[in-house]
Design an enzyme around this catalytic site. Sequence first.
Site, PDB file in Angstrom:
ATOM      1  N   ALA A  15       0.830  -1.205   0.000  1.00 38.12           N
ATOM      2  CA  ALA A  15       0.000   0.000   0.000  1.00 38.12           C
ATOM      3  C   ALA A  15       0.864   1.254   0.000  1.00 38.12           C
ATOM      4  O   ALA A  15       0.651   2.181  -0.788  1.00 38.12           O
ATOM      5  CB  ALA A  15      -0.944  -0.005   1.201  1.00 38.12           C
ATOM      6  N   TYR A  16       1.854   1.279   0.872  1.00 39.95           N
ATOM      7  CA  TYR A  16       2.687   2.470   1.019  1.00 39.95           C
ATOM      8  C   TYR A  16       3.487   2.755  -0.246  1.00 39.95           C
ATOM      9  O   TYR A  16       3.430   3.860  -0.801  1.00 39.95           O
ATOM     10  CB  TYR A  16       3.639   2.290   2.204  1.00 39.95           C
TER      11      TYR A  16
END
Length: 226
Positions: free
Chosen positions: A144-145
């Site tokens: 996600a990051y």
Amino acid sequence: MSKIIITGTSRGIGFEMVKQLAAAGHQVLALSRNDAPVLKLNLPEVTTWCFDITDPDHINKAAEWVKTEWGTADILIHNAGMLLNRPFRESSVADFREVYEVNVFGVAELTRALLPYIDTAGHVVTISSMGGVQGSAKFPGLAAYSSSKGAVITLVELWAEEFKDTGPSFNVLALGAVQTEMLEAAFPGYQAPLTAYQMAEYITDFALTGHAYYNGKILPVSNSTP
């Protein structure tokens, strides 16, 4: 002296940038969910309040303040970010959405709101990550990051193209590991090669001068390879 807006100023690199820029005599609008650390500094050059980059009302308040108090701003530094370290198979759509709301959508909306008040000769600097750069080393748990940091890199490239004839300039600094509370929370025990103070020095200098040399560029700021 410049008028500078910085997000993510409650700790780490953002907090150090506020102190360094104020010490140099610049005017700073420091925006963070936790305004207490900057308020405790009691610096006359600095204005701060509690700010959530995912809240449209907060974004509108910041734009209205710049319009009313400064008229124009010279520099916007997108430093706020959210890091999630979680295996992909254990991550939900809600997890991804929360990260993207801060790292991509919030950055886009704050830029949209402030653009009318950023000097055409100004500089918008977005802090991304080496994890978002194609071909760099990738790490499990950061789907996600790192993907959000890749998305914001492309967004900045598009801004630079769209506003190349009118300004301001847009650039990205893709940071490697820096010893911050965020890094410690995500990777307990890991020792980064650079301190938040050191990275803040680099970013502030780049924000003040880098747009004379770059526009639409992604500059890796990392002493490791790849």
